[in-house]
Write a protein that holds these residues in place. Structure first.
Motif, mmCIF file in Angstrom:
data_model
loop_
_atom_site.group_PDB
_atom_site.id
_atom_site.type_symbol
_atom_site.label_atom_id
_atom_site.label_comp_id
_atom_site.label_asym_id
_atom_site.label_seq_id
_atom_site.Cartn_x
_atom_site.Cartn_y
_atom_site.Cartn_z
ATOM 1 N N UNK A 67 0.736 -1.034 0.133
ATOM 2 C CA UNK A 67 -0.049 -0.005 -0.037
ATOM 3 C C UNK A 67 1.064 1.311 -0.067
ATOM 4 N N UNK A 68 0.693 2.223 -1.098
ATOM 5 C CA UNK A 68 1.753 3.302 -0.919
ATOM 6 C C UNK A 68 1.576 4.037 0.189
ATOM 7 N N UNK A 69 0.389 4.276 1.085
ATOM 8 C CA UNK A 69 0.258 4.858 2.396
ATOM 9 C C UNK A 69 1.488 4.337 3.352
ATOM 10 N N UNK A 70 1.406 3.117 3.268
ATOM 11 C CA UNK A 70 2.390 2.268 4.059
ATOM 12 C C UNK A 70 3.554 2.358 3.725
ATOM 13 N N UNK A 71 3.906 2.384 2.438
ATOM 14 C CA UNK A 71 5.455 2.646 2.009
ATOM 15 C C UNK A 71 5.939 4.228 2.430
ATOM 16 N N UNK A 72 4.882 5.011 2.361
ATOM 17 C CA UNK A 72 5.080 6.592 2.833
ATOM 18 C C UNK A 72 6.014 6.584 4.146
ATOM 19 N N UNK A 73 5.651 5.650 5.129
ATOM 20 C CA UNK A 73 6.065 5.633 6.519
ATOM 21 C C UNK A 73 7.599 4.863 6.578
ATOM 22 N N UNK A 74 7.928 4.352 5.465
ATOM 23 C CA UNK A 74 9.089 3.561 5.222
ATOM 24 C C UNK A 74 10.258 4.379 4.588
ATOM 25 N N UNK A 75 11.816 4.198 5.044
ATOM 26 C CA UNK A 75 12.808 4.861 4.537
ATOM 27 C C UNK A 75 13.479 3.870 3.708
ATOM 28 N N UNK A 76 13.874 4.033 2.285
ATOM 29 C CA UNK A 76 14.285 3.122 1.423
ATOM 30 C C UNK A 76 15.610 3.665 0.827
ATOM 31 N N UNK A 77 16.421 2.987 0.867
ATOM 32 C CA UNK A 77 17.959 3.074 0.156
ATOM 33 C C UNK A 77 18.107 2.360 -0.870
ATOM 34 N N UNK B 247 6.519 8.427 -8.273
ATOM 35 C CA UNK B 247 5.436 8.668 -8.926
ATOM 36 C C UNK B 247 4.309 8.492 -7.755
ATOM 37 N N UNK B 248 4.564 7.883 -6.840
ATOM 38 C CA UNK B 248 3.525 7.489 -5.746
ATOM 39 C C UNK B 248 3.866 8.295 -4.458
ATOM 40 N N UNK B 249 4.435 9.393 -4.586
ATOM 41 C CA UNK B 249 4.699 10.347 -3.562
ATOM 42 C C UNK B 249 5.741 9.729 -2.588
ATOM 43 N N UNK B 250 6.987 8.899 -2.901
ATOM 44 C CA UNK B 250 7.728 8.356 -1.996
ATOM 45 C C UNK B 250 9.127 8.838 -2.522
ATOM 46 N N UNK B 251 9.916 9.518 -1.646
ATOM 47 C CA UNK B 251 11.263 9.725 -2.324
ATOM 48 C C UNK B 251 12.257 8.832 -1.485
ATOM 49 N N UNK B 252 13.101 8.285 -2.145
ATOM 50 C CA UNK B 252 13.929 7.240 -1.693
ATOM 51 C C UNK B 252 15.584 7.801 -1.869
ATOM 52 N N UNK B 253 16.422 7.529 -0.898
ATOM 53 C CA UNK B 253 17.870 8.032 -1.197
ATOM 54 C C UNK B 253 18.318 6.866 -2.222
#
Length: 295
Positions: A99-109, A129-135
């Motif tokens: 779920x994109x909303x759940x993903x937004x709570x995670x930090x991804x590298x 595109x789903x509003x999630x920025x990763x390093x």
């Protein structure tokens, strides 16, 4: 027949091609791959999808010209055609199902080594595109081998570029950047590392120190791409898997990299394939016409 719409040289022996492939573009997801065949007599080449445009119906691939088939492919230009372009194949990246909303709570590298920057890009782009920025960490041996830096800047939250020889960006391997980010107080829930097998191995050794869940793509060990030849057989968590049908992405902390690299070297010779067939029995697979498993 599939037409090459654009062809570009990105760096020494590294090429980018955009092909018209409407059906594949319509249904592919980050993490999946295609199989390309130049002509009727050509070798099957599995390549991770580097980008796609559903509206335009195009799929982009990036490859390094190392063998005869990839060198032939590198010689093609815009307007030329390839005989087969099959996909999407393999399983999408695991986060695509979340779920994109759940993903937004995670930090991804994301950690990309060399040509691995290309398959990392659609994953980072999908998240953006789903509003999630990763390093993202991009690494290469030297400045001249860095690819898609500008594209990645637009998709990533933070981009860290490093070169082994210190000729551009930070100095050192990608594992050093991971250590540096952790020392700076960064926290991540998941790391995705894609690049040469040896690079992914040491990324996993590094992230294991931080108990950081790490996903790797075992596309580099594929040959046939359908599970028939057995080239991409590997052990994951003590179980036999095949990168092309069970992956290409796996939990990197469970992959036996040493076995995979040793097996990859053995598979290159007829004698080695014979030994592997004897050792592995029914799990060896066969049917590609090269390993003798179809005889």
């Amino acid at each position: 027949m599939f037409q090459i719409l654009e062809a570009e040289i990105l760096a020494d022996k590294i090429y980018e091609m955009k092909l018209e492939a409407k059906r594949i573009a319509r249904s592919c997801e980050p993490g999946q791959f295609v199989i390309l065949k130049i002509d009727e007599e050509g070798e099957r080449i599995p390549l991770t999808i580097a980008d796609y445009d559903r509206e335009a119906g195009t799929v982009t691939i990036v490859f390094q010209a190392v063998g005869g088939s990839s060198q032939r492919l590198a010689g093609l230009k815009a307007g030329d055609f390839v005989r087969d372009f099959v996909g999407p194949l393999g399983c999408p990246s695991e986060f695509v199902k979340e779920d994109p909303e759940t993903l937004k709570q995670k930090k991804m590298l994301f950690v990309a080594g060399g040509v691995g920057t290309a398959p990392v890009y659609p994953q980072v782009k999908w998240l953006k595109e789903h509003g999630i920025e990763a390093d993202v960490i991009i690494g290469s041996k030297t400045k001249n081998l860095i690819i898609w830096e500008d594209k990645m800047k637009k998709a990533a939250g933070n981009l860290y570029v490093t070169t082994d020889d210190g000729s551009y960006g930070r100095s050192g391997m990608v594992t050093k950047v991971i250590d540096d980010l952790m020392a700076e107080g960064k926290h991540y829930d998941t790391c995705v590392a894609i690049g040469p097998v040896i690079m992914m191995k040491f990324c996993c050794l590094t992230t294991k120190k931080y108990d950081l869940h790490t996903i790797v793509s075992m596309n580099p060990i594929m040959v046939d791409g359908t599970g028939m030849c057995g080239a991409c057989r590997l052990t994951v968590g003590g179980e036999v898997k095949f990168a092309c049908v069970d992956g290409p992405e796996f939990d990197g902390h469970l992959v036996d990299f040493d076995q995979a690299m040793k097996r990859q070297q053995m598979y290159k010779t007829e004698e080695g394939r014979a030994v592997l067939k004897l050792q592995e029995g029914d799990t060896h697979h066969g049917g590609c016409g090269h390993c003798g498993g179809d005889r």
